[in-house]
Design a protein around this motif. Sequence first.
Motif, PDB file in Angstrom:
ATOM      1  N   GLY A 157      27.604  34.752  47.658  1.00 46.80           N
ATOM      2  CA  GLY A 157      27.153  34.503  46.505  1.00 46.80           C
ATOM      3  C   GLY A 157      27.690  33.425  45.357  1.00 46.80           C
ATOM      4  O   GLY A 157      28.153  32.412  46.600  1.00 46.80           O
ATOM      5  N   ILE A 158      26.484  32.836  44.762  1.00 38.79           N
ATOM      6  CA  ILE A 158      26.636  31.476  44.470  1.00 38.79           C
ATOM      7  C   ILE A 158      27.555  32.166  42.655  1.00 38.79           C
ATOM      8  O   ILE A 158      27.057  32.232  42.080  1.00 38.79           O
ATOM      9  N   ARG A 159      28.074  30.960  42.921  1.00 38.41           N
ATOM     10  CA  ARG A 159      29.307  31.117  40.776  1.00 38.41           C
ATOM     11  C   ARG A 159      28.165  30.275  40.189  1.00 38.41           C
ATOM     12  O   ARG A 159      27.993  28.825  40.668  1.00 38.41           O
ATOM     13  N   ALA A 208      29.342  26.222  43.043  1.00 39.73           N
ATOM     14  CA  ALA A 208      30.468  27.388  44.552  1.00 39.73           C
ATOM     15  C   ALA A 208      30.180  27.664  44.682  1.00 39.73           C
ATOM     16  O   ALA A 208      30.073  29.571  43.765  1.00 39.73           O
ATOM     17  N   LYS A 209      29.674  28.618  46.837  1.00 41.04           N
ATOM     18  CA  LYS A 209      29.503  29.768  47.137  1.00 41.04           C
ATOM     19  C   LYS A 209      30.684  29.869  47.489  1.00 41.04           C
ATOM     20  O   LYS A 209      31.101  29.795  47.880  1.00 41.04           O
ATOM     21  N   GLY A 210      30.495  31.716  47.456  1.00 41.81           N
ATOM     22  CA  GLY A 210      31.904  32.164  48.119  1.00 41.81           C
ATOM     23  C   GLY A 210      31.285  33.274  49.148  1.00 41.81           C
ATOM     24  O   GLY A 210      29.823  34.362  48.899  1.00 41.81           O
ATOM     25  N   THR A 211      32.133  33.257  50.257  1.00 39.10           N
ATOM     26  CA  THR A 211      31.987  34.319  51.092  1.00 39.10           C
ATOM     27  C   THR A 211      32.128  35.434  50.706  1.00 39.10           C
ATOM     28  O   THR A 211      33.867  35.498  51.025  1.00 39.10           O
ATOM     29  N   TYR A 212      32.139  36.406  51.292  1.00 44.65           N
ATOM     30  CA  TYR A 212      32.984  38.075  51.650  1.00 44.65           C
ATOM     31  C   TYR A 212      32.922  38.129  52.420  1.00 44.65           C
ATOM     32  O   TYR A 212      31.992  38.433  53.673  1.00 44.65           O
ATOM     33  N   PHE A 213      34.137  38.686  53.734  1.00 46.58           N
ATOM     34  CA  PHE A 213      34.009  39.263  54.832  1.00 46.58           C
ATOM     35  C   PHE A 213      34.257  41.013  55.363  1.00 46.58           C
ATOM     36  O   PHE A 213      35.343  41.048  53.839  1.00 46.58           O
ATOM     37  N   SER A 214      33.290  41.237  55.505  1.00 45.34           N
ATOM     38  CA  SER A 214      34.147  42.848  55.489  1.00 45.34           C
ATOM     39  C   SER A 214      34.382  42.920  56.635  1.00 45.34           C
ATOM     40  O   SER A 214      35.232  42.112  57.389  1.00 45.34           O
ATOM     41  N   TYR A 215      36.146  44.646  56.670  1.00 43.03           N
ATOM     42  CA  TYR A 215      37.511  44.051  57.763  1.00 43.03           C
ATOM     43  C   TYR A 215      37.457  45.359  58.409  1.00 43.03           C
ATOM     44  O   TYR A 215      37.094  46.704  57.537  1.00 43.03           O
ATOM     45  N   LYS A 216      37.688  45.922  59.388  1.00 41.41           N
ATOM     46  CA  LYS A 216      37.603  47.092  59.847  1.00 41.41           C
ATOM     47  C   LYS A 216      38.783  46.430  61.594  1.00 41.41           C
ATOM     48  O   LYS A 216      37.892  45.867  61.521  1.00 41.41           O
ATOM     49  N   LEU A 243      23.247  31.546  26.849  1.00 37.19           N
ATOM     50  CA  LEU A 243      24.426  31.343  27.872  1.00 37.19           C
ATOM     51  C   LEU A 243      24.480  30.938  28.923  1.00 37.19           C
ATOM     52  O   LEU A 243      23.800  30.756  29.952  1.00 37.19           O
ATOM     53  N   VAL A 244      25.598  30.148  28.571  1.00 36.91           N
ATOM     54  CA  VAL A 244      26.038  28.874  30.529  1.00 36.91           C
ATOM     55  C   VAL A 244      27.037  29.624  31.180  1.00 36.91           C
ATOM     56  O   VAL A 244      28.160  29.565  29.780  1.00 36.91           O
ATOM     57  N   GLY A 245      27.614  29.106  32.230  1.00 34.19           N
ATOM     58  CA  GLY A 245      28.785  29.570  32.863  1.00 34.19           C
ATOM     59  C   GLY A 245      29.410  31.093  32.961  1.00 34.19           C
ATOM     60  O   GLY A 245      30.063  30.866  32.795  1.00 34.19           O
ATOM     61  N   MET A 246      28.251  31.988  33.622  1.00 32.55           N
ATOM     62  CA  MET A 246      28.841  33.192  33.279  1.00 32.55           C
ATOM     63  C   MET A 246      29.611  33.829  33.940  1.00 32.55           C
ATOM     64  O   MET A 246      28.772  34.629  34.552  1.00 32.55           O
ATOM     65  N   GLY A 247      30.641  33.510  34.847  1.00 31.67           N
ATOM     66  CA  GLY A 247      30.922  33.702  35.509  1.00 31.67           C
ATOM     67  C   GLY A 247      31.937  34.931  35.590  1.00 31.67           C
ATOM     68  O   GLY A 247      31.660  35.770  34.647  1.00 31.67           O
ATOM     69  N   SER A 248      32.985  35.165  36.787  1.00 32.13           N
ATOM     70  CA  SER A 248      33.890  35.870  36.487  1.00 32.13           C
ATOM     71  C   SER A 248      34.481  35.891  35.048  1.00 32.13           C
ATOM     72  O   SER A 248      34.872  34.932  34.666  1.00 32.13           O
ATOM     73  N   PRO A 249      34.756  36.342  34.242  1.00 35.37           N
ATOM     74  CA  PRO A 249      34.398  38.262  34.538  1.00 35.37           C
ATOM     75  C   PRO A 249      33.647  38.626  33.825  1.00 35.37           C
ATOM     76  O   PRO A 249      33.235  39.329  33.000  1.00 35.37           O
ATOM     77  N   GLY A 250      32.104  37.963  34.013  1.00 33.95           N
ATOM     78  CA  GLY A 250      30.718  38.227  33.411  1.00 33.95           C
ATOM     79  C   GLY A 250      30.587  39.793  33.532  1.00 33.95           C
ATOM     80  O   GLY A 250      29.961  40.492  32.450  1.00 33.95           O
ATOM     81  N   LEU A 251      30.579  40.010  34.736  1.00 35.45           N
ATOM     82  CA  LEU A 251      30.794  41.702  35.248  1.00 35.45           C
ATOM     83  C   LEU A 251      31.201  42.727  34.039  1.00 35.45           C
ATOM     84  O   LEU A 251      30.496  43.569  33.395  1.00 35.45           O
TER      85      LEU A 251
END
Length: 453
Positions: free
Chosen positions: A364-366, A264-272, A394-402
């Motif tokens: 990012g890719i999850r 699953a790809k997730g795109t982030y957008f900055s905002y001003k 260890l597999v599937g270590m997405g959120s909250p991995g950090l």
Amino acid sequence: MAAPFSSSVLRARFPLLPPTLEVDHLVVGGGVIGLAIAERLVKRFPNRSTYLVEKHDAVGQETSSRNSEVIHAGLYYPPDSLKTRFCIRGRKLLYERCERMSIPFRKTGKLILATQSKQQILYVGRLFMHTQHHLVNVPSWLLTGPEAREMEPKISEDISTAVYSPETGIVDSHALMRSLEKEIGESEAGEIVLGTRVVRIDQQPSSSPTNPGGWLVQTLTSGEEKPDCILAKSLILTAGLTSAPLLNPLLPPLDPEIISPTYAKGTYFSYKGPGVAGIQKLLYPCPEEGMVGLGTHMTMDLEGKVKFGPDVEWIGEAGEAERDPEFWTKHLGPSEGRLEEMAEAVREYLPDVRASGFAPDYAGIRPNISPPNAPNPDFKIIHSHPSLPNLVALVGMGSPGLTSALAIGEGMERFFSKVIWKEGEDGLEAPEEDDPRDGREWWEIKRPWWRVW
């Protein structure tokens, strides 16, 4: 570096070799979790060698540096899950490390916002009650809409209720990883090898009580034509998006532990632009039923720059991952075409934002191990498998991995001391009162990883 191939092609290209180096612990993958594990191992076992190999020329180049950099409080996950256990403990360890080592962070707090929808109102109520469970016990407040707007006046008048999490924050993930990398590199027992990827893994059976066997791991360094072969007495696969392709060939056919990863790809957008001035807290909408992740939320970096995301975009054609386990690298650019859709989702809780203020930032890719549109499963840690002696995957270590990384490292230290090297409790720190272990170690939890919520 040579292009990636499927495991069968790699095994044909790289014949079996005798080892030229022997190590006690070989960690494959230099993301934040791999670094946290290696750091705990070099500290706990100064007389045992710990090597970490990372295919990129720097650590943390994949999921670890392409996320929201949020320190999660541990609100969302089942009480008896690994995610709850590691997130709550990891959050405490992370804040302590940031304070001790001057790693930039800020405890911002977070609001989870419900509109007038009955489904969302019920979700927020259940979420608040969940935080009071004795195995969760995460500080939170249940707010009315006016109370939430008193905290953050920019949120929509349609917000009827909210949960406030004061323990949520943000961290400089790169500074965190540099601190772990530094401690490993400066230790007597540890070494990090960059620009080096694993191309083949074979089991070496035990030949005698004094030769317990291990794992023959062939690695190819960028710019080299011939691989090196390492005999690892123990092997830890924490390679994120490529953990499953490394693990699956080692398992017997039809083994239930074989992973079918999805991407699953997730795109982030900055905002001003208008609608966000003065906001200090992270803002999260209620997740929709069946959603992967926590919705298109508003976060910020330590300089106060606002960003929205991630969204969810499934990538990969049928069989593509088997042919090329690193196919996802061609999808790392942000998906600009999803801008209007994201702006519309954000306006449900921040009505004054404008699509013109959004700009593609990064993607990012999850590392998913559940089918598309299925609810999120627990972390999956394979250990003590009868066919995989002295191997942990260890597999599937997405959120909250950090957030969980330091606690996972601590947990691996305990596992290696008590199970792999059979040293018992000697030298291990006792669990703290607020550590939700409830008398069990992580590897003693029998709850199926695939049980969802």
